[in-house]
Each structure stands twice: as C-alpha cells, then as structure tokens.
Design an enzyme around this catalytic site. Structure first.
Site, PDB file in Angstrom:
ATOM      1  N   LYS A  14       9.944  -0.129  -4.391  1.00 34.79           N
ATOM      2  CA  LYS A  14      10.318  -0.948  -3.230  1.00 34.79           C
ATOM      3  C   LYS A  14      11.775  -1.409  -3.317  1.00 34.79           C
ATOM      4  O   LYS A  14      12.301  -1.564  -4.407  1.00 34.79           O
ATOM      5  CB  LYS A  14       9.395  -2.181  -3.129  1.00 34.79           C
ATOM      6  CG  LYS A  14       7.938  -1.801  -2.936  1.00 34.79           C
ATOM      7  CD  LYS A  14       7.008  -2.989  -3.110  1.00 34.79           C
ATOM      8  CE  LYS A  14       6.826  -3.781  -1.835  1.00 34.79           C
ATOM      9  NZ  LYS A  14       5.726  -4.782  -1.978  1.00 34.79           N
ATOM     10  N   GLY A  67      10.418  -5.004   7.054  1.00 30.38           N
ATOM     11  CA  GLY A  67       9.923  -4.180   8.162  1.00 30.38           C
ATOM     12  C   GLY A  67       9.211  -2.920   7.706  1.00 30.38           C
ATOM     13  O   GLY A  67       9.139  -1.941   8.443  1.00 30.38           O
ATOM     14  N   GLU A 114       6.151  -1.902  -8.335  1.00 36.63           N
ATOM     15  CA  GLU A 114       4.883  -2.626  -8.402  1.00 36.63           C
ATOM     16  C   GLU A 114       3.768  -1.615  -8.599  1.00 36.63           C
ATOM     17  O   GLU A 114       3.870  -0.472  -8.154  1.00 36.63           O
ATOM     18  CB  GLU A 114       4.609  -3.343  -7.062  1.00 36.63           C
ATOM     19  CG  GLU A 114       5.305  -4.664  -6.898  1.00 36.63           C
ATOM     20  CD  GLU A 114       5.028  -5.288  -5.530  1.00 36.63           C
ATOM     21  OE1 GLU A 114       4.248  -4.737  -4.733  1.00 36.63           O
ATOM     22  OE2 GLU A 114       5.621  -6.336  -5.267  1.00 36.63           O
ATOM     23  N   GLU A 151       2.974 -13.985   1.899  1.00 36.15           N
ATOM     24  CA  GLU A 151       2.123 -12.797   2.040  1.00 36.15           C
ATOM     25  C   GLU A 151       1.512 -12.399   0.698  1.00 36.15           C
ATOM     26  O   GLU A 151       2.214 -12.344  -0.313  1.00 36.15           O
ATOM     27  CB  GLU A 151       2.952 -11.620   2.584  1.00 36.15           C
ATOM     28  CG  GLU A 151       3.542 -11.883   3.954  1.00 36.15           C
ATOM     29  CD  GLU A 151       4.160 -10.639   4.598  1.00 36.15           C
ATOM     30  OE1 GLU A 151       4.252 -10.609   5.826  1.00 36.15           O
ATOM     31  OE2 GLU A 151       4.562  -9.703   3.863  1.00 36.15           O
ATOM     32  N   ASN A 164       8.077 -14.690   4.035  1.00 33.83           N
ATOM     33  CA  ASN A 164       8.932 -14.606   5.219  1.00 33.83           C
ATOM     34  C   ASN A 164       9.373 -16.016   5.569  1.00 33.83           C
ATOM     35  O   ASN A 164       8.541 -16.877   5.877  1.00 33.83           O
ATOM     36  CB  ASN A 164       8.199 -13.958   6.391  1.00 33.83           C
ATOM     37  CG  ASN A 164       7.963 -12.476   6.156  1.00 33.83           C
ATOM     38  OD1 ASN A 164       6.905 -11.953   6.445  1.00 33.83           O
ATOM     39  ND2 ASN A 164       8.937 -11.779   5.605  1.00 33.83           N
ATOM     40  N   ARG A 177      10.617 -17.658   8.026  1.00 25.83           N
ATOM     41  CA  ARG A 177      10.889 -17.770   9.476  1.00 25.83           C
ATOM     42  C   ARG A 177       9.554 -17.850  10.207  1.00 25.83           C
ATOM     43  O   ARG A 177       8.498 -17.720   9.591  1.00 25.83           O
ATOM     44  CB  ARG A 177      11.614 -16.505   9.941  1.00 25.83           C
ATOM     45  CG  ARG A 177      10.830 -15.254   9.542  1.00 25.83           C
ATOM     46  CD  ARG A 177      11.358 -13.998  10.158  1.00 25.83           C
ATOM     47  NE  ARG A 177      10.862 -12.808   9.505  1.00 25.83           N
ATOM     48  CZ  ARG A 177       9.682 -12.240   9.736  1.00 25.83           C
ATOM     49  NH1 ARG A 177       8.843 -12.767  10.594  1.00 25.83           N
ATOM     50  NH2 ARG A 177       9.315 -11.153   9.098  1.00 25.83           N
ATOM     51  N   VAL A 224       5.767 -13.072  14.139  1.00 25.84           N
ATOM     52  CA  VAL A 224       5.196 -12.548  15.386  1.00 25.84           C
ATOM     53  C   VAL A 224       3.763 -13.060  15.577  1.00 25.84           C
ATOM     54  O   VAL A 224       3.379 -13.475  16.666  1.00 25.84           O
ATOM     55  CB  VAL A 224       5.187 -10.993  15.365  1.00 25.84           C
ATOM     56  CG1 VAL A 224       4.519 -10.443  16.615  1.00 25.84           C
ATOM     57  CG2 VAL A 224       6.600 -10.441  15.204  1.00 25.84           C
TER      58      VAL A 224
HETATM   59  P1  ADP Z   1       8.092  -5.485   4.204  1.00 32.41           P
HETATM   60  O1  ADP Z   1       8.926  -6.670   3.877  1.00 32.41           O
HETATM   61  O2  ADP Z   1       8.896  -4.251   4.408  1.00 32.41           O
HETATM   62  O3  ADP Z   1       7.096  -5.742   5.290  1.00 32.41           O
HETATM   63  P2  ADP Z   1       6.039  -5.860   2.154  1.00 32.41           P
HETATM   64  O4  ADP Z   1       6.377  -6.070   0.746  1.00 32.41           O
HETATM   65  O5  ADP Z   1       5.607  -7.049   2.966  1.00 32.41           O
HETATM   66  O6  ADP Z   1       7.284  -5.140   2.863  1.00 32.41           O
HETATM   67  O7  ADP Z   1       4.919  -4.746   2.277  1.00 32.41           O
HETATM   68  C1  ADP Z   1       4.500  -4.243   3.533  1.00 32.41           C
HETATM   69  C2  ADP Z   1       3.179  -3.498   3.399  1.00 32.41           C
HETATM   70  O8  ADP Z   1       3.289  -2.456   2.412  1.00 32.41           O
HETATM   71  C3  ADP Z   1       2.003  -4.340   2.937  1.00 32.41           C
HETATM   72  O9  ADP Z   1       1.378  -5.022   3.998  1.00 32.41           O
HETATM   73  C4  ADP Z   1       1.105  -3.281   2.312  1.00 32.41           C
HETATM   74  O10 ADP Z   1       0.419  -2.575   3.340  1.00 32.41           O
HETATM   75  C5  ADP Z   1       2.082  -2.319   1.673  1.00 32.41           C
HETATM   76  N1  ADP Z   1       2.329  -2.634   0.239  1.00 32.41           N
HETATM   77  C6  ADP Z   1       3.360  -3.347  -0.256  1.00 32.41           C
HETATM   78  N2  ADP Z   1       3.263  -3.469  -1.601  1.00 32.41           N
HETATM   79  C7  ADP Z   1       2.148  -2.812  -1.985  1.00 32.41           C
HETATM   80  C8  ADP Z   1       1.491  -2.568  -3.256  1.00 32.41           C
HETATM   81  N3  ADP Z   1       1.985  -3.026  -4.404  1.00 32.41           N
HETATM   82  N4  ADP Z   1       0.344  -1.847  -3.238  1.00 32.41           N
HETATM   83  C9  ADP Z   1      -0.163  -1.371  -2.085  1.00 32.41           C
HETATM   84  N5  ADP Z   1       0.401  -1.549  -0.869  1.00 32.41           N
HETATM   85  C10 ADP Z   1       1.544  -2.260  -0.808  1.00 32.41           C
END
Ligand code: ADP
Length: 456
Positions: free
Chosen positions: A158, A164, A200, A275, A290, A292, A295
């Site tokens: 990541k 997004g 992760e 989250e 987040n 802020r 939605v």
């Molecule tokens: P963003 O800020 O781009 O929205 P997030 O970290 O909130 O990124 O992750 C968005 C989505 O990606 C999560 O809702 C989930 O569906 C998936 N995701 C993120 N991290 C993991 C993980 N470690 N294992 C499985 N799915 C993940």
C-alpha cells in the site's frame, strides 16, 4: 457562532453544508469553477464566487484563489467537505495563519493520519490493533521480503500517501513481490507525489467496518456507532449501512472504544472516521482514519438522530459537544446507495452528460442528498456521484424494502446510473442474510446479468 462560512467544495456535499449553515443562521459563500456556473451549490449559497477554470488543480484545489476569496468576502470559517483540500494539512494551517477557522481537525492530526505508514505506528503505540505488517515504510525489496516472510503471504502493498482505493497491490508469492513493489511505487508516485510504500497482511474476506467519531476542543470524544462499507468495487464503496448486520452490540462497543482511543492519541477535534478491517474470526484491525466528513455520514445521522455537519461546525466554533456517550442511542437501520453516473454494464464507465429528467424518490424513511436537477449537465471533470439515496427502517429488512421501493421510483433520464446494480445487490440472498465482505461484488454479483437500464 460563525457569521459567514465559505464552502471549498462542490456537488452534494457543498449543498449539505449550506443546509447545515442555514439552520445555524450562518451566511454561506460558494466557490465554483467555470464548469459549475449552473451548479446547485452556487444557486443555493448567499454569495458565490468563481475561482478558476474547470480543472480541479486550478479551481477547487487552488489555495491562493480560495484564500483570497475568503479574505475578500470576509468569511470567518471554511468547510472543506470531502476530497479536494479536506485532508491537506497545509491548507488547514494557512487558514489558521489568517485567523479563519478550518472546519476540521488541527493540521498536526491531518498530517499524522495522512501518512498511513506513520499512522499505523502511532496507533500501535496507542494500543489500537493494526493489521500485522511492516513497522513503518519499507525501503527496499529485501526489507519487504523480510516482512512478507514473517507475516506470510498473501500480503498487500500500500502507498503511505494513498487514498480512494488506489495504489494497492495484493501479492500472493515471493516471485511476484518485486514487480508489485515496482508498479505500486510508480503508481503512488504518479497519483500522490510520493512513492513511499508499506506492507500489510492481506486479510481474506474481511469486512470493512468504520466508526464515526466526534471530538470537541474540550477533550471530549464520543462515537456514533459503526457503519459497514463492505459492498465495494475495486476498493471503492458503493453501499453502506448502519449498524453493521449480524454484529453484536458488544463488538460495536469495543470498536467504538478503540476509535475513541485513536482520536485521543492524536488530539483529534471535529468529525472523523476510524476505519477497521474485521476478519472472519471477528478480530479487528485499524486500517486508516479519515480526518473529514465522509460521503456515507447520513446513515449514521439516520440511526442516531444527529446532524453531524451541524455538530462539526459547532465544535469548530469551540462549543462543547453537549452529548455524552451514554446519550447516543442507535435506533433502527439505515442504508445508503451511491447513485453514480456510471454504466454498471460497461465496467462502471463514467458517463457524464445532461440529465433530461430527474424525479427523486420520497415518502416515509427516504432521504436523498443530491446536487442534480432536471436539465443539469454533469461536468466530466469531477467525481460521478449523482445522488445518495438513504433509507431508514425499524429493522434491516424494512430498510432494504424501502431502498428497493425508492430506487424503483427514482427516474433519471439521459445518463446511465448505478441503480440497476444496487437493485441486484438488494435482491441477493447473501446480502439479505448480511453475509458481506469486501470482495462480495466480485464473488456474488453477476454484472453481465444486469437488466437493461430502463431510463437511458
Ligand atoms: P484508501 O484510503 O485508498 O481507501 P484503505 O486503506 O482504506 O485505502 O483500504 C481500502 C480498501 O482496501 C478496504 O476497504 C479493503 O477493501 C481493502 N484493504 C485494505 N487493506 C487491506 C488488507 N490488509 N487486507 C485486505 N483488504 C484490504
């Protein structure tokens, strides 16, 4: 209370903020790009000012133009909505410097949560569980290999600056790691201006459950329960609900406590969302915060009877929350469907255009947040959200029935929308039983079987 507030945003969220200001007796200033001359937020605000050409970089992200408008018109507060400048610590700092209140958290809190690798470390130190993975950013392939070996494949790469749903790569084998790091880094650099990555453990079939929090400037933090946002496509949310189906109150309370702890750890103020990913065994892990308004905040408003945007403005002024955790009561069930100008039968291709007919649903338990009206032309420059339909029911079954009824009533002609997709989800037996997880759409929904869109 503020006298005059500028909304540094557009679309439905700008309209939402104007409504809150009206009820609080605050005058509003809309800013808009050349492409938004006829937008609803421009019509609704007390004053409106053009801040640049259509491209977001030259208008809604144009800090000098927004700040000079704010000073020229003598506003005492700026609400950033979501997206655009909402999570830009530099912007909130500039507001501070010129004595205009930024309706959001202090710049330090935004900055900490804006770097997701650093946020993980901070949360871990505060005793909030995080997904097993790298301690901070990974600098090279050999560091990444070590992490992968210790947590085990599959892993997810990541971007520290990500958002997004972009800049993520799932990696199943050691052999694929190098390539994933390279592409994720290039993608992150292009999209976010920073190629910093972290790792992760990839949680299989997780649920995305998040907690709405509210914090005032007097050290009080409460949570307003949880939302399930597992119905996603390519990591982007499409349907959200509160409370999460099939989850015990005790579990929500534990999540809520962790979220409040997260907020205290960074001296957070304002509305925010923590989250979590929840695995099949019911373990939960902090994913990101987040800083802020989101939605999907209306589902929480519907089940708690609160007005989160109004509360967000009140705490920005310095007022006390005036609600204790014990006062927060969850009543019934609420669902939100995001109606986007996208064609679900063609890979959710964005399809801007002129909305020839627009008849939103109504009746008991139905709320529609939108900036669209008949004859409105959706500009191609911004996101494709047309409307949020939110339904409330005494229980989940009633909320679902109402949503089907509301979406069937909704007449939109001229552009394809995601309504047919939502109708299929709402009828899905697994969804109805509350068996949701983040790859639900991919696993359970046959997009090729969507009925032809009635109104195109
Ligand atoms: P963003 O800020 O781009 O929205 P997030 O970290 O909130 O990124 O992750 C968005 C989505 O990606 C999560 O809702 C989930 O569906 C998936 N995701 C993120 N991290 C993991 C993980 N470690 N294992 C499985 N799915 C993940």
């Amino acid at each position: 209370m503020f006298r005059k507030l500028l909304i540094a945003n557009r679309g439905e969220i700008a309209v939402r903020v104007i409504r809150a200001c009206r009820e609080l007796g605050i005058r509003t200033v809309a800013v808009y790009s050349d492409a938004d001359r006829h937008a609803l937020h421009v019509r609704m605000a007390d004053e409106a000012f053009c801040i640049g050409p259509p491209a977001a970089a030259e208008s809604y992200l144009n800090i000098p133009n927004i700040m000079s408008t704010a000073e020229l018109l003598g506003v005492d507060a700026i609400h950033p909505g979501y997206g655009f400048l909402a999570e830009n610590p530099h912007f909130s700092e500039i507001c501070q410097d010129v004595n205009i209140t930024f309706v959001g958290p202090p710049p330090e809190a935004i900055a900490i949560m804006g770097n997701k690798a650093a946020a993980r470390q901070r949360m871990k130190a505060a005793g909030v569980p995080v997904v097993p993975g790298s301690e901070g950013p990974v600098r090279n392939e050999s560091e990444a290999t070590d992490v992968a070996r210790s947590v085990g494949f599959p892993i997810i790469v990541k971007a520290s600056a990500g958002g997004g749903g972009r800049g993520m790569r799932v990696v199943h084998t050691r052999e694929d790691l190098r390539r994933a790091l390279q592409t994720a880094q290039a993608e992150a650099e292009a999209a976010f201006g920073s190629g910093e990555l972290y790792l992760e453990k990839y949680v299989e079939e997780p649920r995305h459950i998040e907690v709405q929090i509210l914090a005032d400037k007097h050290n009080d933090v409460i949570h307003l329960g949880a939302r399930d946002c597992s119905i996603q496509r390519r990591h982007q949310k499409l349907l959200e609900e509160s409370p999460p189906p099939g989850v015990r109150d005790r579990f929500i309370r534990a999540l809520g406590k962790a979220a409040v702890r997260a907020a205290h750890a960074i001296n957070y103020t304002s509305a925010g969302t923590v989250e979590f990913l929840v695995d099949r065994d019911g373990h939960f892990y902090f994913m990101e915060m987040n800083t802020r308004i989101q939605v999907e905040h209306p589902v929480t408003e519907m089940v708690t009877g609160t007005d989160i945007v109004k509360l967000q403005i009140k705490v920005a002024v310095g007022e006390k929350l005036g609600i204790n955790q014990g006062d927060v009561e969850i009543r019934g069930h609420a669902i939100e469907c995001r109606v986007n100008a996208e064609d679900p039968r063609h890979d959710f291709r964005p399809s801007p255009g002129t909305v020839a007919m627009f008849v939103p649903p109504g009746g008991p338990g139905v709320r529609v947040d939108t900036h669209v009206y008949a004859g409105y032309t959706i500009p191609p420059y911004y996101d494709s959200l047309l409307a949020k339909v939110i339904t409330w029911g005494a229980d989940r079954a009633e909320a679902i029935t109402r949503m089907r009824r509301a979406l069937a009533e909704f007449e939109i002609a001229g552009v394809p929308t995601t309504i047919p997709f939502h109708l299929v989800v709402l009828d899905n037996a697994f969804f109805r039983r509350g068996e949701v997880y983040t790859n639900f759409v991919q696993r359970r929904i046959d997009l090729s079987a969507l009925a032809p869109h009635l109104s195109t």
